[in-house]
Design an enzyme around this catalytic site. Structure first.
Site, PDB file in Angstrom:
ATOM      1  N   SER A  50     -25.964 106.437  81.041  1.00  0.00           N
ATOM      2  CA  SER A  50     -25.597 106.633  82.441  1.00  0.00           C
ATOM      3  C   SER A  50     -26.707 107.456  83.081  1.00  0.00           C
ATOM      4  O   SER A  50     -26.723 108.684  82.981  1.00  0.00           O
ATOM      5  CB  SER A  50     -24.250 107.361  82.536  1.00  0.00           C
ATOM      6  OG  SER A  50     -23.968 107.696  83.875  1.00  0.00           O
ATOM      7  N   HIS A 162     -20.038 104.794  78.183  1.00  0.00           N
ATOM      8  CA  HIS A 162     -20.170 105.360  76.840  1.00  0.00           C
ATOM      9  C   HIS A 162     -19.210 104.723  75.846  1.00  0.00           C
ATOM     10  O   HIS A 162     -19.243 105.055  74.657  1.00  0.00           O
ATOM     11  CB  HIS A 162     -19.938 106.874  76.870  1.00  0.00           C
ATOM     12  CG  HIS A 162     -21.059 107.620  77.502  1.00  0.00           C
ATOM     13  ND1 HIS A 162     -21.034 108.979  77.676  1.00  0.00           N
ATOM     14  CD2 HIS A 162     -22.243 107.203  78.003  1.00  0.00           C
ATOM     15  CE1 HIS A 162     -22.167 109.368  78.255  1.00  0.00           C
ATOM     16  NE2 HIS A 162     -22.900 108.298  78.469  1.00  0.00           N
ATOM     17  N   GLN A 170     -15.980 108.666  82.611  1.00  0.00           N
ATOM     18  CA  GLN A 170     -16.881 108.587  81.457  1.00  0.00           C
ATOM     19  C   GLN A 170     -16.574 109.570  80.325  1.00  0.00           C
ATOM     20  O   GLN A 170     -16.685 109.206  79.158  1.00  0.00           O
ATOM     21  CB  GLN A 170     -18.319 108.821  81.938  1.00  0.00           C
ATOM     22  CG  GLN A 170     -19.380 108.584  80.884  1.00  0.00           C
ATOM     23  CD  GLN A 170     -20.741 108.451  81.510  1.00  0.00           C
ATOM     24  OE1 GLN A 170     -21.101 107.381  82.008  1.00  0.00           O
ATOM     25  NE2 GLN A 170     -21.523 109.523  81.502  1.00  0.00           N
ATOM     26  N   GLU A 171     -16.245 110.816  80.640  1.00  0.00           N
ATOM     27  CA  GLU A 171     -16.052 111.808  79.587  1.00  0.00           C
ATOM     28  C   GLU A 171     -14.905 112.754  79.927  1.00  0.00           C
ATOM     29  O   GLU A 171     -14.771 113.194  81.073  1.00  0.00           O
ATOM     30  CB  GLU A 171     -17.310 112.668  79.394  1.00  0.00           C
ATOM     31  CG  GLU A 171     -18.550 111.914  78.971  1.00  0.00           C
ATOM     32  CD  GLU A 171     -19.766 112.826  78.928  1.00  0.00           C
ATOM     33  OE1 GLU A 171     -19.591 114.058  78.814  1.00  0.00           O
ATOM     34  OE2 GLU A 171     -20.896 112.319  79.021  1.00  0.00           O
ATOM     35  N   GLU A 212     -20.852 109.581  72.126  1.00  0.00           N
ATOM     36  CA  GLU A 212     -20.976 111.031  71.986  1.00  0.00           C
ATOM     37  C   GLU A 212     -19.935 111.621  71.046  1.00  0.00           C
ATOM     38  O   GLU A 212     -19.707 112.833  71.040  1.00  0.00           O
ATOM     39  CB  GLU A 212     -20.928 111.686  73.367  1.00  0.00           C
ATOM     40  CG  GLU A 212     -22.105 111.236  74.229  1.00  0.00           C
ATOM     41  CD  GLU A 212     -22.115 111.855  75.607  1.00  0.00           C
ATOM     42  OE1 GLU A 212     -21.189 112.638  75.925  1.00  0.00           O
ATOM     43  OE2 GLU A 212     -23.050 111.576  76.372  1.00  0.00           O
ATOM     44  N   ASP A 249     -16.438 114.451  83.051  1.00  0.00           N
ATOM     45  CA  ASP A 249     -17.612 113.875  83.702  1.00  0.00           C
ATOM     46  C   ASP A 249     -17.156 112.569  84.319  1.00  0.00           C
ATOM     47  O   ASP A 249     -16.937 111.576  83.622  1.00  0.00           O
ATOM     48  CB  ASP A 249     -18.732 113.639  82.679  1.00  0.00           C
ATOM     49  CG  ASP A 249     -19.945 112.931  83.280  1.00  0.00           C
ATOM     50  OD1 ASP A 249     -19.958 112.723  84.514  1.00  0.00           O
ATOM     51  OD2 ASP A 249     -20.867 112.583  82.521  1.00  0.00           O
ATOM     52  N   GLU A 301     -17.855 117.043  86.655  1.00  0.00           N
ATOM     53  CA  GLU A 301     -19.267 116.658  86.765  1.00  0.00           C
ATOM     54  C   GLU A 301     -19.382 115.346  87.527  1.00  0.00           C
ATOM     55  O   GLU A 301     -18.608 114.416  87.295  1.00  0.00           O
ATOM     56  CB  GLU A 301     -19.860 116.511  85.360  1.00  0.00           C
ATOM     57  CG  GLU A 301     -21.322 116.091  85.316  1.00  0.00           C
ATOM     58  CD  GLU A 301     -21.801 115.869  83.894  1.00  0.00           C
ATOM     59  OE1 GLU A 301     -22.678 115.024  83.689  1.00  0.00           O
ATOM     60  OE2 GLU A 301     -21.265 116.534  82.973  1.00  0.00           O
ATOM     61  N   ASP A 328     -25.092 116.279  88.169  1.00  0.00           N
ATOM     62  CA  ASP A 328     -25.969 115.666  87.169  1.00  0.00           C
ATOM     63  C   ASP A 328     -26.846 114.631  87.858  1.00  0.00           C
ATOM     64  O   ASP A 328     -28.001 114.899  88.199  1.00  0.00           O
ATOM     65  CB  ASP A 328     -25.129 115.040  86.058  1.00  0.00           C
ATOM     66  CG  ASP A 328     -25.972 114.265  85.035  1.00  0.00           C
ATOM     67  OD1 ASP A 328     -27.199 114.467  84.999  1.00  0.00           O
ATOM     68  OD2 ASP A 328     -25.407 113.444  84.281  1.00  0.00           O
ATOM     69  N   LYS A 353     -30.824 118.391  81.942  1.00  0.00           N
ATOM     70  CA  LYS A 353     -31.245 117.439  80.914  1.00  0.00           C
ATOM     71  C   LYS A 353     -32.767 117.378  80.958  1.00  0.00           C
ATOM     72  O   LYS A 353     -33.339 116.892  81.945  1.00  0.00           O
ATOM     73  CB  LYS A 353     -30.660 116.051  81.182  1.00  0.00           C
ATOM     74  CG  LYS A 353     -29.143 115.968  81.082  1.00  0.00           C
ATOM     75  CD  LYS A 353     -28.661 114.583  81.492  1.00  0.00           C
ATOM     76  CE  LYS A 353     -27.160 114.413  81.289  1.00  0.00           C
ATOM     77  NZ  LYS A 353     -26.657 113.116  81.821  1.00  0.00           N
ATOM     78  N   HIS A 381     -27.033 117.391  76.409  1.00  0.00           N
ATOM     79  CA  HIS A 381     -27.619 116.330  75.602  1.00  0.00           C
ATOM     80  C   HIS A 381     -27.679 115.039  76.411  1.00  0.00           C
ATOM     81  O   HIS A 381     -27.360 115.021  77.599  1.00  0.00           O
ATOM     82  CB  HIS A 381     -26.773 116.122  74.345  1.00  0.00           C
ATOM     83  CG  HIS A 381     -25.356 115.677  74.657  1.00  0.00           C
ATOM     84  ND1 HIS A 381     -24.498 115.182  73.717  1.00  0.00           N
ATOM     85  CD2 HIS A 381     -24.656 115.643  75.822  1.00  0.00           C
ATOM     86  CE1 HIS A 381     -23.341 114.867  74.269  1.00  0.00           C
ATOM     87  NE2 HIS A 381     -23.413 115.143  75.547  1.00  0.00           N
ATOM     88  N   ARG A 382     -28.021 113.927  75.743  1.00  0.00           N
ATOM     89  CA  ARG A 382     -27.881 112.586  76.296  1.00  0.00           C
ATOM     90  C   ARG A 382     -27.023 111.755  75.350  1.00  0.00           C
ATOM     91  O   ARG A 382     -26.819 112.110  74.199  1.00  0.00           O
ATOM     92  CB  ARG A 382     -29.242 111.898  76.484  1.00  0.00           C
ATOM     93  CG  ARG A 382     -30.213 112.585  77.412  1.00  0.00           C
ATOM     94  CD  ARG A 382     -29.678 112.895  78.793  1.00  0.00           C
ATOM     95  NE  ARG A 382     -29.222 111.773  79.583  1.00  0.00           N
ATOM     96  CZ  ARG A 382     -29.867 111.283  80.644  1.00  0.00           C
ATOM     97  NH1 ARG A 382     -31.018 111.823  81.023  1.00  0.00           N
ATOM     98  NH2 ARG A 382     -29.365 110.285  81.343  1.00  0.00           N
ATOM     99  N   SER A 383     -26.542 110.628  75.831  1.00  0.00           N
ATOM    100  CA  SER A 383     -25.689 109.786  74.993  1.00  0.00           C
ATOM    101  C   SER A 383     -26.469 109.184  73.830  1.00  0.00           C
ATOM    102  O   SER A 383     -25.935 108.984  72.737  1.00  0.00           O
ATOM    103  CB  SER A 383     -25.042 108.683  75.832  1.00  0.00           C
ATOM    104  OG  SER A 383     -26.025 107.947  76.532  1.00  0.00           O
ATOM    105  N   LYS A 404     -23.245 121.310  76.753  1.00  0.00           N
ATOM    106  CA  LYS A 404     -22.503 120.060  76.653  1.00  0.00           C
ATOM    107  C   LYS A 404     -23.262 119.179  75.662  1.00  0.00           C
ATOM    108  O   LYS A 404     -24.338 118.675  75.969  1.00  0.00           O
ATOM    109  CB  LYS A 404     -22.431 119.418  78.041  1.00  0.00           C
ATOM    110  CG  LYS A 404     -21.697 118.102  78.100  1.00  0.00           C
ATOM    111  CD  LYS A 404     -21.792 117.538  79.501  1.00  0.00           C
ATOM    112  CE  LYS A 404     -21.394 116.071  79.481  1.00  0.00           C
ATOM    113  NZ  LYS A 404     -21.672 115.411  80.755  1.00  0.00           N
TER     114      LYS A 404
END
Length: 431
Positions: A50, A162, A170-171, A212, A249, A301, A328, A353, A381-383, A404
């Protein structure tokens, strides 16, 4: 006289990330002028699924190799053009190195050489410098004031891009706000995570994990997710709100339709057989207000689209004093966009990031701007990750307060948590 530790070699290679896709790894070698001692710093570059429209460009080859995702051209840039420019510089002069990298690329979005090329070299230089001085990375980056451990925001339910499920957001994360220390926070999060797995299994829901490490069953909407999280927290023996809070998120840029200016939720419509649910920015804000009223939701987020500045202003006015509103895709670790957000009084936290901007110096500048302006900094982090743990050291170095980095599951996620445990053994003060 200042110490010189000269960069003598830079080497890039193609490796695999946590999704099995190619990414870049860089090794930087430097030699101390007075002693002849050689040290090596190695760093690998993550990749997002994403991604914000305003992020620095991650270059891919676009050939048949690895379905177009190979990074051989980026590796070539590292081993030729970048190597020629950076070899000979003092590895201790991070600002000079990063300035050279940016100048060599010559574009605003790192689209010439690729942000993945620049970042790999930039971070590998920092690691090499720390090793040359025989210092822990967090101490090299942050100095003697690097002492505050971050609160983990642990992604336990995956949706959106994800995971291949019906969940549009998403999260969904658990935040162990009642923990006395980082090890306690990690333990509490892991315990809730395992109880959540148990509850999902008992209810006949899938417990396969997403990119993740979070579980990725089908859910009808965000309210159902939070209800499950509440059950897991209570089954683990904790109190929602006091011990464990929630975060999400929304990743709404993935849901936003530019043609009608609305947010589309195909997953919610599948659950009840009705026509696809579509929400306006006003309806999105009302949804968040309702979720925050019914659950201990302390962070949202990307609650609105990355270019909806008016909507973000309204969201911030209505929820900014109650909830951490994290930008983000809105900010993409870019000081120009963060300045714009500050001027417009938009959001109250910045997601950091490092691969969104391309060099360590630029990321540190973004963190400094956010913190000086009263915004929180959340290191992320990133996915698509690697087993590298640079961001764990970075979070402590800048006293970010928040990290995160996924579920307490999958090696590329736990690598960051485990590094924080190691760092804690060497830090006397934990704010």
């Amino acid at each position: 006289m200042s110490l010189t530790i000269q960069i003598t070699e830079i080497y890039g290679r193609e490796i695999l990330d946590s999704r099995g896709n190619p990414t870049v790894e860089v090794e930087v070698t430097a030699q101390t002028e007075t002693t002849g001692k050689k040290t090596v710093g190695r760093e690998s570059v993550p990749s997002g699924a994403s991604t914000g429209r305003f992020e620095a460009i991650e270059l891919r080859d676009g050939t048949e190799r690895y379905f177009g995702l190979s990074v051989q051209k980026v590796v070539e840039h590292i081993n030729t053009r970048i190597r020629q420019e950076i070899v000979g510089l003092n590895v201790l002069d991070q600002v000079c190195i990063d300035r050279k990298l940016v100048e060599l690329d010559g574009t605003d979005n790192k689209g010439n050489l690729g942000a993945n090329a620049l970042l790999g070299v930039s971070l590998a230089c920092a690691k090499c410098a720390a090793a040359a001085l025989d210092m822990p990375l967090y101490r090299y980056l942050g100095g003697i004031n690097a002492k505050r451990f971050p609160m983990p925001m642990m992604n336990v339910i995956n949706g959106g891009v994800h995971a291949k499920n019906s969940l549009d957001f998403q999260e969904f994360m658990i935040v162990p706000v009642g923990a006395d220390s980082f090890p306690d926070a990690l333990r509490m999060g892991a315990e809730v995570y395992h109880f959540l797995r148990q509850i999902l299994h008992e209810d006949g829901k899938l417990t396969a994990v997403g990119d993740e490490g979070g579980f990725a069953p089908d859910f009808t909407n965000a309210g159902e997710v939070f209800a499950y999280l509440k059950r897991a927290v209570e089954k683990a023996g904790y109190k929602t709100g006091d011990d464990i809070a929630f975060a999400m998120d929304a990743a709404t840029s993935e849901l936003y339709n530019e043609e009608d200016g609305m947010y589309h939720f195909p997953g919610e419509s599948e659950a009840d057989g009705e026509q696809e649910i579509i929400r306006s920015a006003e309806e999105m804000i009302a949804l968040y207000e309702d979720l925050a009223k019914n659950y201990p939701l302390i962070s949202i987020e990307d609650g609105l689209d990355e270019d909806d500045w008016d909507g973000w202003q309204s969201l911030t006015k209505r929820l900014g004093d109650k909830v951490m509103l994290v930008g983000d895709d809105l900010f993409v670790t870019n000081t120009k966009r963060i300045h714009c957000g500050i001027d417009l009084k938009v959001a109250n936290a910045v997601l950091i990031k490092v691969n969104q901007i391309g060099t360590l110096t630029e990321a540190m500048d973004a963190i400094e701007l956010a913190q000086k302006s009263g915004y929180k900094a959340v290191i992320s982090h990133r996915s698509g990750e690697t087993e590298d743990a640079f961001i764990a050291d970075l979070a402590v170095a800048v006293n970010a307060g928040w990290i995160k980095t996924g579920a307490p599951c999958r090696g590329e996620r736990t690598a960051k948590y485990n590094q924080l445990l190691r760092i804690m053994e060497h830090v006397d003060c934990n704010d």
